[in-house]
Design a protein around this motif. Structure first.
Motif, PDB file in Angstrom:
ATOM      1  N   ASN A 116       0.815  -1.224   0.000  1.00  0.00           N
ATOM      2  CA  ASN A 116       0.000   0.000   0.000  1.00  0.00           C
ATOM      3  C   ASN A 116       0.841   1.264   0.000  1.00  0.00           C
ATOM      4  N   LEU A 152      -6.462  -0.129 -10.661  1.00  0.00           N
ATOM      5  CA  LEU A 152      -7.168   0.261  -9.433  1.00  0.00           C
ATOM      6  C   LEU A 152      -8.079   1.481  -9.630  1.00  0.00           C
ATOM      7  N   TYR A 186     -11.060  -0.985 -10.669  1.00  0.00           N
ATOM      8  CA  TYR A 186     -11.380  -2.163  -9.859  1.00  0.00           C
ATOM      9  C   TYR A 186     -10.954  -1.962  -8.410  1.00  0.00           C
ATOM     10  N   ASP A 187     -11.650  -2.643  -7.520  1.00  0.00           N
ATOM     11  CA  ASP A 187     -11.254  -2.645  -6.112  1.00  0.00           C
ATOM     12  C   ASP A 187     -10.069  -3.606  -5.938  1.00  0.00           C
ATOM     13  N   ILE A 188      -9.158  -3.233  -5.048  1.00  0.00           N
ATOM     14  CA  ILE A 188      -7.959  -4.082  -4.863  1.00  0.00           C
ATOM     15  C   ILE A 188      -8.339  -5.464  -4.308  1.00  0.00           C
ATOM     16  N   ARG A 189      -9.522  -5.565  -3.667  1.00  0.00           N
ATOM     17  CA  ARG A 189      -9.919  -6.872  -3.108  1.00  0.00           C
ATOM     18  C   ARG A 189     -10.560  -7.797  -4.138  1.00  0.00           C
ATOM     19  N   ASP A 190     -10.844  -7.255  -5.328  1.00  0.00           N
ATOM     20  CA  ASP A 190     -11.438  -8.074  -6.389  1.00  0.00           C
ATOM     21  C   ASP A 190     -10.544  -9.293  -6.666  1.00  0.00           C
TER      22      ASP A 190
END
Ligand SMILES: Cc1cc2nc3c(=O)[nH]c(=O)nc-3n(C[C@H](O)[C@H](O)[C@H](O)COP(=O)(O)OP(=O)(O)OC[C@H]3O[C@@H](n4cnc5c(N)ncnc54)[C@H](O)[C@@H]3O)c2cc1C
Length: 451
Positions: free
Chosen positions: A169, A273, A276-280
């Motif tokens: 991050n 990013l 898209y969400d990083i948790r995808d």
């Protein structure tokens, strides 16, 4: 930025030098390039114009028309982009070491980018020793500088993953864009004259037998952007499910561009990013390849000087392969048979034909391809050498830490022992039945049936 900066010698700035020089090698791009931005900042601070220099040599071991065409297509477009930023881009007909030593005579300081391979590290070391001004090496190849992640050779992806994810991050930050205060585009400086990549090709004497593949992959930042856009819009949503299927087109196709530094992985991830969400799960899967496995490959090459040799694989792997040297081999092929896809195995031949024709073999087939070399040669050392030779000669993305780590993985590196079997011992095995079970592999063969 601080953790990306290394001063490779203890020399002092030559404040009466004419310019600040960035000797570009690994990161051949005008944006998202930490080395370039660092050089601009130095040029502003020292109030001297910045010149970006690329040393074009034909003395490189792997010089061939395929990969030089791709690289030079990229450099011609790069000149335009750098000039737009007011920066002079100079190509010298020289090797990295003598070209850098020569330009250092009139320079305040030299900045260069980072490459993890032995030869290119040696070049930088030699220049650092032989010039009388500082040589700064700026990391712009990885998202996180290798030494910050780990001080040792990591044995598995599972050991480096948490270390990278811990820092990720903090490092997913855009590269600050500096404005050069002094424009250098009108500066008179000796350079080769070129308008097209062909002008540059005409200057060098390289192996012309490996044909260019510009109809599949044309070099340059614009083309990298095009592949990235297609990837984000059309492929990423199914990346996790389909990326391993050689009959489907769900890889990003970015590796040639990443290899030549024409696009930065940091930029790619930040672009993803935005959408898209990083948790995808697909983003996670992409990060696993483009960051975890890619940076593990750099860790491997940095901490293991034998990365491109059979001797560099783990001891257990060597032991088990050598325990099986006496096993019956049903097929033993010469390098020539392999190079021209003349084996009994239609799937392997199709993979080799994909490589010969397009300059890029599908990831899953690369594993199958290298594993089969173990089966079809009399010693795993020969198999390892053949794999490196063919990979470096024909893959547009070859001569890269990913290639050496990928080949070494097929011989047990970053992997664990499996069940004992003929020839392979405890090395993970792959066979044609697996391809048939998992994919519509006959479609792949149809697509790549002749050279
Ligand atoms: C035997 C063998 C040889 C290989 N040789 C090379 C090589 O010379 N150069 C090269 O870049 N990759 C190599 N790879 C890794 C991988 O096959 C390619 O990176 C991938 O196929 C490139 O296509 P892509 O960019 O469309 O992949 P994507 O799936 O879109 O991946 C995106 C990026 O992630 C990185 N990446 C993906 N897979 C891996 C991996 N397994 N290890 C490290 N990084 C990865 C690459 O930078 C790639 O461009 C090799 C793998 C094996 C098993």
């Amino acid at each position: 930025m601080e953790s990306r900066i290394k001063k490779l010698n203890h020399k002092q700035f030559n404040n009466s030098g004419k310019y600040v020089v960035y000797v570009m090698e690994a990161s051949q791009r005008a944006y998202f390039n930490h080395a370039l931005e660092f050089a601009i900042a130095l040029s502003n601070e020292k109030k001297k114009p910045l010149v970006v220099v690329f040393n074009l040599t034909d003395k490189f071991r792997f010089s061939n028309l395929r990969y030089y065409t791709f690289m030079l297509e990229g450099l011609v477009k790069l000149k335009y982009l750098l000039n737009q930023r007011g920066i002079n881009f100079v190509i010298k007909k020289s090797d990295y070491i003598s070209g850098s030593i020569q330009i250092a005579k009139d320079s305040v300081v030299i900045v260069t980018d980072r490459n993890y391979l032995k030869t290119q590290r040696h070049w930088r070391q030699k220049v650092a020793e032989q010039i009388d001004i500082p040589l700064f090496e700026i990391e712009s190849d990885c998202i996180i500088p290798i030494e910050l992640v780990s001080q040792k050779k990591e044995p598995y992806a599972s050991t480096i993953r948490p270390k990278i994810l811990n820092l990720l991050n903090n490092f997913l930050q855009p590269v600050d864009h500096q404005e050069p205060k002094i424009k250098s585009t009108d500066l008179e400086i000796e350079s080769v004259n070129f308008k097209s990549h062909q002008d540059l090709l005409n200057l060098i004497n390289i192996d012309t037998t490996v044909k260019p593949v510009s109809e599949f992959y044309e070099g340059g930042y614009d083309q990298a952007e095009k592949f990235l856009k297609i990837f984000i819009e059309q492929k990423l949503s199914h990346y996790k499910e389909y990326r391993s299927d050689p009959t489907k087109d769900y890889q990003s196709e970015l590796s040639p561009y990443i290899h030549f530094g024409q696009i930065s992985v940091l930029y790619i991830v930040l672009e993803i990013l935005k959408h898209y969400d990083i948790r995808d799960e697909n983003v996670q899967s992409f990060i696993n390849e483009a960051v975890i496995w890619r940076e593990l490959a750099r860790n491997f090459c940095y901490y293991n000087p034998m990365y491109n040799h059979y001797e560099g694989i783990p001891d257990w792997a060597k032991q088990t392969l050598e325990d099986h040297l006496g096993d019956q081999r049903d097929y033993v092929y010469s390098l020539e048979d392999l190079e021209y896809a003349k084996t009994h195995d239609v799937y392997w031949n199709a993979a080799q034909i994909q490589l010969l024709k397009t300059g890029k073999m599908h990831n899953y087939m690369r594993m199958y391809w290298a594993k089969k070399l173990i089966e079809w040669t009399s010693h795993p050392k020969i198999a390892f050498d053949y794999a490196c030779y063919l990979n470096d000669k024909y893959e547009l993305d070859g001569r890269d830490p990913n290639g050496y780590a990928g080949i070494s993985w097929c011989f047990g590196t970053h992997d664990r022992p499996w069940f004992e079997r003929q020839i392979f011992g405890k090395i993970r095995y792959m066979n044609d039945k697996g391809l048939e079970r998992k994919f519509d592999i006959k479609e792949y063969v149809k697509k790549y049936s002749s050279i």
